[in-house]
Design an enzyme around this catalytic site. Sequence first.
Site, PDB file in Angstrom:
ATOM      1  N   ARG A   1      -7.897  -0.605   1.175  1.00 19.97           N
ATOM      2  CA  ARG A   1      -8.441  -1.806   0.521  1.00 19.97           C
ATOM      3  C   ARG A   1      -8.924  -1.493  -0.884  1.00 19.97           C
ATOM      4  O   ARG A   1      -8.930  -2.356  -1.753  1.00 19.97           O
ATOM      5  CB  ARG A   1      -9.548  -2.408   1.399  1.00 19.97           C
ATOM      6  CG  ARG A   1     -10.681  -1.464   1.687  1.00 19.97           C
ATOM      7  CD  ARG A   1     -11.503  -1.870   2.897  1.00 19.97           C
ATOM      8  NE  ARG A   1     -10.901  -1.424   4.157  1.00 19.97           N
ATOM      9  CZ  ARG A   1     -11.433  -1.649   5.352  1.00 19.97           C
ATOM     10  NH1 ARG A   1     -12.559  -2.320   5.464  1.00 19.97           N
ATOM     11  NH2 ARG A   1     -10.824  -1.226   6.438  1.00 19.97           N
TER      12      ARG A   1
ATOM     13  N   ASP B   1       1.385   6.387   5.577  1.00 16.57           N
ATOM     14  CA  ASP B   1       0.441   5.400   5.061  1.00 16.57           C
ATOM     15  C   ASP B   1       0.973   4.706   3.792  1.00 16.57           C
ATOM     16  O   ASP B   1       0.243   3.967   3.148  1.00 16.57           O
ATOM     17  CB  ASP B   1      -0.921   6.062   4.806  1.00 16.57           C
ATOM     18  CG  ASP B   1      -2.085   5.104   5.011  1.00 16.57           C
ATOM     19  OD1 ASP B   1      -1.864   4.018   5.581  1.00 16.57           O
ATOM     20  OD2 ASP B   1      -3.208   5.437   4.578  1.00 16.57           O
TER      21      ASP B   1
ATOM     22  N   GLU C   1      -9.739   3.448   2.506  1.00 17.08           N
ATOM     23  CA  GLU C   1      -9.286   3.581   1.119  1.00 17.08           C
ATOM     24  C   GLU C   1      -8.189   2.598   0.743  1.00 17.08           C
ATOM     25  O   GLU C   1      -8.011   2.290  -0.425  1.00 17.08           O
ATOM     26  CB  GLU C   1      -8.808   5.018   0.870  1.00 17.08           C
ATOM     27  CG  GLU C   1      -7.352   5.306   1.259  1.00 17.08           C
ATOM     28  CD  GLU C   1      -7.040   5.089   2.734  1.00 17.08           C
ATOM     29  OE1 GLU C   1      -7.962   5.190   3.563  1.00 17.08           O
ATOM     30  OE2 GLU C   1      -5.864   4.805   3.057  1.00 17.08           O
TER      31      GLU C   1
ATOM     32  N   LYS D   1     -10.439  12.527   8.671  1.00 17.09           N
ATOM     33  CA  LYS D   1      -9.879  12.127   9.961  1.00 17.09           C
ATOM     34  C   LYS D   1      -9.824  13.340  10.897  1.00 17.09           C
ATOM     35  O   LYS D   1      -9.744  14.469  10.427  1.00 17.09           O
ATOM     36  CB  LYS D   1      -8.442  11.612   9.767  1.00 17.09           C
ATOM     37  CG  LYS D   1      -8.335  10.240   9.119  1.00 17.09           C
ATOM     38  CD  LYS D   1      -6.896   9.775   9.051  1.00 17.09           C
ATOM     39  CE  LYS D   1      -6.769   8.429   8.382  1.00 17.09           C
ATOM     40  NZ  LYS D   1      -7.384   7.317   9.136  1.00 17.09           N
TER      41      LYS D   1
ATOM     42  N   LYS E   1       0.847  -1.204   0.000  1.00 15.18           N
ATOM     43  CA  LYS E   1       0.000   0.000   0.000  1.00 15.18           C
ATOM     44  C   LYS E   1       0.878   1.249   0.000  1.00 15.18           C
ATOM     45  O   LYS E   1       1.669   1.464   0.922  1.00 15.18           O
ATOM     46  CB  LYS E   1      -0.918  -0.013   1.236  1.00 15.18           C
ATOM     47  CG  LYS E   1      -1.746   1.279   1.415  1.00 15.18           C
ATOM     48  CD  LYS E   1      -2.673   1.198   2.645  1.00 15.18           C
ATOM     49  CE  LYS E   1      -3.375   2.524   2.923  1.00 15.18           C
ATOM     50  NZ  LYS E   1      -4.192   2.526   4.150  1.00 15.18           N
TER      51      LYS E   1
HETATM   52  N1  BES Z   1      -4.334   4.330   7.006  1.00 19.48           N
HETATM   53  C1  BES Z   1      -5.448   4.062   7.838  1.00 19.48           C
HETATM   54  C2  BES Z   1      -5.119   3.062   8.948  1.00 19.48           C
HETATM   55  C3  BES Z   1      -4.340   3.610  10.106  1.00 19.48           C
HETATM   56  C4  BES Z   1      -4.970   4.348  11.089  1.00 19.48           C
HETATM   57  C5  BES Z   1      -3.021   3.324  10.249  1.00 19.48           C
HETATM   58  C6  BES Z   1      -4.246   4.810  12.181  1.00 19.48           C
HETATM   59  C7  BES Z   1      -2.293   3.767  11.341  1.00 19.48           C
HETATM   60  C8  BES Z   1      -2.905   4.520  12.305  1.00 19.48           C
HETATM   61  C9  BES Z   1      -6.582   3.470   7.010  1.00 19.48           C
HETATM   62  O1  BES Z   1      -6.700   3.962   5.736  1.00 19.48           O
HETATM   63  C10 BES Z   1      -7.845   3.819   7.727  1.00 19.48           C
HETATM   64  O2  BES Z   1      -8.153   4.970   7.801  1.00 19.48           O
HETATM   65  N2  BES Z   1      -8.548   2.820   8.233  1.00 19.48           N
HETATM   66  C11 BES Z   1      -9.725   3.032   8.975  1.00 19.48           C
HETATM   67  C12 BES Z   1     -10.737   1.992   8.557  1.00 19.48           C
HETATM   68  C13 BES Z   1     -12.133   2.271   9.055  1.00 19.48           C
HETATM   69  C14 BES Z   1     -12.684   3.494   8.367  1.00 19.48           C
HETATM   70  C15 BES Z   1     -12.981   1.073   8.769  1.00 19.48           C
HETATM   71  C16 BES Z   1      -9.397   2.917  10.455  1.00 19.48           C
HETATM   72  O3  BES Z   1      -8.557   2.068  10.830  1.00 19.48           O
HETATM   73  O4  BES Z   1      -9.922   3.696  11.224  1.00 19.48           O
HETATM   74 ZN    ZN Z   2      -4.984   4.647   4.875  1.00 20.85          ZN
HETATM   75 MN    MN Z   3      -7.838   5.745   5.668  1.00 16.66          MN
END
Ligand code: BES
Ligand code: ZN
Ligand code: MN
Length: 496
Positions: free
Chosen positions: A354, A291, A352, A280, A268
């Site tokens: 996935r 990321d 995003e 966020k 990714k």
């Molecule tokens: N890149 C983030 C995951 C992440 C969050 C990595 C915090 C490290 C620290 C990913 O794209 C994301 O935002 N995932 C969401 C998924 C949710 C919306 C189902 C998450 O983990 O909150």
């Molecule tokens: Zn992300």
């Molecule tokens: Mn995200």
Amino acid sequence: MKIQAKASKNFQQKTDCLVVALKPLKKISSQCAELNAATGGAIARLQDSGQFGAARGELVNLMVPQGVAAKQIVLLGVGDAKSLDTESVRDILNAVARKLKVLKVNEATFDLSALNAKSNIETVSRHLTEALGDTEYQYIKAPKSAHSIKANKEFKVTLWCQDRKALSDAKKAANIGSAISNGKTLAKNLANMPGNVCTPTYLASQAKKLGKSHGLKVKVLNEKDMSELGMGSLLSVSKGSREPAKLIVMEYKGAKNSKDAPHALVGKGLTFDAGGISLKPAGKMDEMKYDMCGAASVFGAILAAAEMQLPINVVAIIPSSENLPDGIANKPGDVVTSMSGQTIEILNTDAEGRLILCDALTYTKRFKPETVIDIATLTGAVIVALGHQTAGVMGNDQGVIDDLIAAGDTSLDHAWQLPIKETYKKQLKSDYADLANIGTPGAGTITAACFLSYFTEDFRWAHLDIAGTAWGGASGKRASGRAVPILTQYLMDRCK
Ligand code: BES
Ligand code: ZN
Ligand code: MN
């Protein structure tokens, strides 16, 4: 980083620092009688006066010691031999490496036989090389190229070995440690760069550079290419960004037969994740420049494979994009069509990773891969489950999963399996498309992997969630270089 292994001890050999590992015996000096005698009984005196007991990680340094040619001696405590596992050997070596940095030492001679007693010289040599590489690492502000940044200082190491067999083992292990260390350095450089420098276009240019320097075949697909392939899911993520998305492909062909099925690494490469319209919160949002750590570790692993000239074929596939809010960005409720033909209802634009990975995974099929590993900072939930210590692993093939976990244990870059089951997969049902991009609350790491499982049915696949391990925790707001060690070890193990 230069490592030299030597079969004979010589206290009259010039060195900036002599590091001696010692066990907590009644008479510590009995392990190093020669050194103790040469220094006029300094080690015995240190013990008698209670200043050195050789407890685990204890460090004492003697400046301008008498009787030896070393400018200083560092005594290193190994502690209780029974609990001296590989993990503690690594911790001890990290502690010495940090001490040498504080002492501003760039050249040292190591007598670490007290550490080899339980583990072996290979483990010690490999992790010493990695530890020194990690402590030497320094991010250079405003660099032009991540790939040309070398470790700042050349550390020169002499490691004393018992015999010729140990000597050759130590040298081989140091080469492995050094390849992994260089891979980690590249991954850290890419990951630590600010998002306005490290864009998808920048990653693509670094791939081309790596291709030139290490003989990789590199191809970069632009948005038009991806649109022709039907990558509607990947492209929907980059819609809200002014930076064009890229799909980067790097091929390393080390196998005798260049047509051998490759192992695919899919990373990714989200160079900044603001969450999109599902924005966020502001706190720590800067960390979302990380990321792209999945992509960075794929860069590092393929570099390590090329440096070691591993006799296998590897293909690296990196979907890269930003995820930003905008007037034409993805919106919750939008439905997109992936390259696989499956439609996806985007219920949360922040899920995003996935969405870009699924099209990259479908694209991977054309390489007829032996195995496919995807590596992603995919979910915050994996930090809740496993903290910053251990990566999450899931997949559709227990053999691949087991191999990955074993590689993590060997390289000390650990991963732990979470279950993919029908009951979780059901959470991704959508009224408006084949799949929703998020599940119902709970098990966020698993449902993310379940989503990917719908795009990996044609090959043996495992998924590594490195959102907890790629930065943060003990390494602070710095990239750790993980998952370079586990991926490199996985590739090494496939060569047998
Ligand atoms: N890149 C983030 C995951 C992440 C969050 C990595 C915090 C490290 C620290 C990913 O794209 C994301 O935002 N995932 C969401 C998924 C949710 C919306 C189902 C998450 O983990 O909150
Ligand atoms: Zn992300
Ligand atoms: Mn995200």
